[in-house]
Design an enzyme around this catalytic site. Structure first.
Site, mmCIF file in Angstrom:
data_model
loop_
_atom_site.group_PDB
_atom_site.id
_atom_site.type_symbol
_atom_site.label_atom_id
_atom_site.label_comp_id
_atom_site.label_asym_id
_atom_site.label_seq_id
_atom_site.Cartn_x
_atom_site.Cartn_y
_atom_site.Cartn_z
ATOM 1 N N THR A 12 -8.572 0.011 -6.884
ATOM 2 C CA THR A 12 -9.824 -1.096 -5.997
ATOM 3 C C THR A 12 -11.045 -1.093 -7.216
ATOM 4 O O THR A 12 -11.580 -2.310 -7.829
ATOM 5 C CB THR A 12 -10.725 0.397 -5.354
ATOM 6 O OG1 THR A 12 -10.049 0.636 -4.490
ATOM 7 C CG2 THR A 12 -11.981 -0.135 -5.298
ATOM 8 N N SER A 61 -2.643 1.852 -6.464
ATOM 9 C CA SER A 61 -2.132 3.344 -6.533
ATOM 10 C C SER A 61 -1.322 3.943 -5.223
ATOM 11 O O SER A 61 -0.263 5.155 -5.861
ATOM 12 C CB SER A 61 -3.362 4.123 -6.580
ATOM 13 O OG SER A 61 -3.944 4.721 -5.610
ATOM 14 N N THR A 94 -7.931 5.293 -6.486
ATOM 15 C CA THR A 94 -8.353 6.625 -6.412
ATOM 16 C C THR A 94 -7.454 7.568 -4.898
ATOM 17 O O THR A 94 -7.397 8.477 -4.898
ATOM 18 C CB THR A 94 -9.996 6.720 -5.862
ATOM 19 O OG1 THR A 94 -9.459 5.789 -4.726
ATOM 20 C CG2 THR A 94 -10.678 5.969 -6.748
#
Length: 329
Positions: A12, A61, A94
């Site tokens: 992000t 991720s 994250t």
């Protein structure tokens, strides 16, 4: 001027949406900037240090795994041998940030601080948090007090130990929390201040050497819930799992069927460790676990227990050694 190496893996913090209000579904664009692009976008942070961009193919991720951990560990080891580099900052999504940070804490022993950061809002979002998180991460990496702390995670001006921190909210900026123990310190505007030191930081030599592994052994997570049977565990074993983590009820117990399936898996040579779905607290060697040869995962959450078990299996550790690893790392 101090020099900080920056590795932008994506996520992000490196993502771009349509407009400032595109704060949630920006992932549909798959517009993720590489390291140089993001340093140009967050150009004001270059006032803090000379930033050295390290190329990495930027991805969400959710796509980062064992191979990327190997690459990052090797790159950090190389950078730590460069006397001109004062710190390393990694930009990361994250969703799996806590797993990558813990993986690096087990496989690196950098002489310079390593800080992982991310963001909850895309780079183009209204009140985006990427610039402030990157700034705090750089300043933390340059703090003399950060040396010897192991891999750190910095977001929302809070400094956490990689082993202890976890993501707790889908959208809130204060999503990263350290259950039971709290933050190590704060990266405030006037100073970077530490208040405690993690005793299980990876120091000296790396805990595990994964550089020579051509593939990671399969390690799965079985979730305990009311009425859970052993079907998932049996499927994991059939799929070739070498290890299984149970996200058990607190303080480490499971339904009879799930316990029996794990005990059967152990009899077939699968190493099984017991974490808890509670989110905090230790799992200890209760009599049912000891009887079934199930390894307590101490206070590691299931996803981090999986990382440790996978690395232990890569290193060829026996079950008795793995039990010690959970108490040490």
């Amino acid at each position: 001027m101090a020099r900080v190496a920056v590795i932008g893996t994506g996520g992000t913090i490196s993502s771009f949406g349509d407009d400032p209000f595109d704060l949630q579904d920006y992932v549909r664009h798959e517009k993720i900037g590489d390291t140089e692009t993001m340093l140009a976008h967050y150009r004001d942070v270059s006032r803090l240090a000379e930033l050295v961009p390290i190329a990495f193919p930027p991805v969400a991720s959710t796509k980062i795994g064992f191979g990327e951990w190997q690459w990052l560990a090797q790159k950090i080891a190389m950078l730590s041998r460069d006397p001109s580099i004062d710190g390393v900052v990694i930009l990361h999504g994250t969703a799996t940030l806590e797993e990558t940070a813990y993986a690096l804490s087990l496989t690196t022993a950098s002489s310079c601080p390593v800080v992982v950061t991310g963001a909850q809002r895309p780079a183009t979002g209204l009140a985006a948090d990427g610039a402030s998180n990157l700034s705090a991460a750089i300043r933390t990496a340059l703090s003399p007090d950060a040396r010897g702390m192991g891999v750190l995670v910095v977001l929302n001006e809070e400094i956490h130990a990689a082993r202890e921190v976890t993501k707790t909210s889908t959208w809130r900026l204060q999503t990263f929390r350290t259950p039971d123990f709290g933050v190590l310190g704060h990266a405030d505007a006037d100073s970077v201040s530490f208040y405690r030191r993690p005793l299980r930081a990876s120091l000296g030599t790396p805990a595990f050497d994964i550089s020579g592994a051509t593939a990671a052994p399969r390690v799965d997570i079985a979730y305990a819930y009311q009425g859970a049977d052993g079907v998932a565990v049996e499927a994991f074993v059939d799929a070739g799992a070498k290890g299984i983590i149970a996200a058990a009820f607190a303080p480490g117990l499971m339904t009879p069927a799930l316990s029996a399936a794990l005990e059967d898996a152990v009899s077939k040579g699968v190493v099984c460790a017991i974490s808890t779905r509670a989110g905090s607290g230790r799992v200890v060697e209760l009599t049912p676990l000891k009887r079934a040869k199930l390894i307590p995962a101490d206070n590691l959450n299931p996803q981090k227990a999986r990382v440790l078990l996978q690395f232990a299996l890569v290193s060829g550790s026996a079950p008795e050694e793995i039990a010690e690893h959970f108490l040490k790392y």
